[in-house]
Design a protein around this motif. Structure first.
Motif, PDB file in Angstrom:
ATOM      1  N   LEU A 119     -41.618  56.628  -8.066  1.00  0.00           N
ATOM      2  CA  LEU A 119     -41.099  55.298  -7.780  1.00  0.00           C
ATOM      3  C   LEU A 119     -42.227  54.357  -7.385  1.00  0.00           C
ATOM      4  O   LEU A 119     -43.071  54.699  -6.553  1.00  0.00           O
ATOM      5  N   TYR A 137     -34.337  44.905 -10.132  1.00  0.00           N
ATOM      6  CA  TYR A 137     -34.354  46.014 -11.096  1.00  0.00           C
ATOM      7  C   TYR A 137     -34.518  45.475 -12.519  1.00  0.00           C
ATOM      8  O   TYR A 137     -34.105  46.121 -13.478  1.00  0.00           O
ATOM      9  N   ILE A 162     -34.982  51.154 -13.371  1.00  0.00           N
ATOM     10  CA  ILE A 162     -34.707  52.493 -12.819  1.00  0.00           C
ATOM     11  C   ILE A 162     -33.934  53.335 -13.841  1.00  0.00           C
ATOM     12  O   ILE A 162     -33.144  54.196 -13.479  1.00  0.00           O
ATOM     13  N   LEU A 165     -34.466  57.144 -13.441  1.00  0.00           N
ATOM     14  CA  LEU A 165     -33.703  57.693 -12.320  1.00  0.00           C
ATOM     15  C   LEU A 165     -32.260  57.920 -12.726  1.00  0.00           C
ATOM     16  O   LEU A 165     -31.694  59.003 -12.493  1.00  0.00           O
ATOM     17  N   ASP A 232     -40.036  54.867 -12.086  1.00  0.00           N
ATOM     18  CA  ASP A 232     -39.151  53.740 -11.871  1.00  0.00           C
ATOM     19  C   ASP A 232     -39.889  52.671 -11.066  1.00  0.00           C
ATOM     20  O   ASP A 232     -40.835  52.970 -10.339  1.00  0.00           O
TER      21      ASP A 232
END
Length: 270
Positions: A119, A137, A162, A165, A232
């Motif tokens: 991340l 995002y 993301i 994820l 991400d």
């Protein structure tokens, strides 16, 4: 002179601070305002916040720290959160821009090799009148306002930073829950600490007249909306009220943010 700083870490977490630079060498020309969106003002105190955030996160992981990438040049001289043609003015800043992004890529590659996924948290500051913490995002305010049934469609989550994820966790969670679930999202966790956050279970999306930054160049460049990326990326925009003035208020917020990010990392990145 080196205008970028890189501190290697031990976690699948990278914290980057592109707009907190405090060095303004007179020999480096200011950026020209030849692009309509050129901004020259710094995100005040974001460098100090990024450092303190990294130190606080260590407490949740037995002294293991995030990777940290910091730009030291003022934003009037360079913007590393823009493409070269918008962020650079002359040879010196071209070198500095490349140094910053080389450090970013070094950290990302290291996380990929050591953890398989990870991340990136990109720290920024804003002065919007709502004073919300804005979590980006790369999904627009309009997209966030879609009904939950539409938010959970592949064309939405596949365009988010993301994506990797959600791809890993999709059998156990809905994408909308990752965005604004009370007990399942980063925004929900921070909102539960008492800080107004969008998106979250309280503020699922900005209202029509509310300003919102959904993710800039770095999050777009490095996030997992690119199908081949396994890192991400999330942009966190901090309101001026939490960055400037009351140091105790700022420190309390950093504690809440560090706990929220540490929880998110443990919950979704192992």
């Amino acid at each position: 002179m080196d205008y970028s700083e890189y501190i290697p870490g031990h976690l699948p977490l990278i914290i980057s601070v592109p707009h907190g630079g405090r060095i303004f060498p007179p020999e480096i020309p200011d950026r020209k305002k030849n692009h309509p969106s050129v901004v020259k003002s710094n995100d005040l105190n974001t460098q100090a916040i990024g450092r303190e955030l990294a130190d606080k996160i260590k407490l949740y992981f037995k002294g293991m720290r995030p990777y940290l990438v910091i730009n030291h040049l003022g934003r009037s001289k360079i913007d590393v959160n823009r493409p070269i043609k918008e962020g650079v003015e002359g040879k010196d800043t071209l070198v500095a821009w490349n140094d910053y992004h080389n450090f970013m890529q070094t950290a990302i590659k290291d996380v990929e090799i050591n953890f398989g996924h990870g991340l990136l948290i990109d720290i920024h500051g804003h002065s919007h009148p709502e004073h919300f913490v804005e979590i980006g995002y790369v999904l627009s305010a309009e997209t966030l306002s879609f009904p939950t049934s539409q938010i959970n469609k592949p064309e939405i989550y596949s365009g988010s930073s993301i994506r990797a994820l959600y791809t890993r966790k999709s059998s156990n969670i809905r994408f909308s829950d990752l965005l604004y679930g009370k007990t399942t999202s980063l925004g929900g966790r921070l909102q539960s600490h008492g800080y107004e956050t969008v998106p979250s279970h309280i503020h699922q999306h900005p209202l029509n007249d509310e300003k919102y930054f959904h993710g800039g160049y770095c999050v777009r460049k490095y996030g997992s909306q690119h199908g081949e990326h396994v890192i991400d990326a999330i942009q966190i925009e901090l309101p001026r009220t939490l960055r400037v003035g009351n140091k105790e208020k700022r420190s309390n917020f950093i504690l809440a943010l560090s706990e929220s990010i540490a929880w998110f990392l443990k919950e979704y990145y192992g």
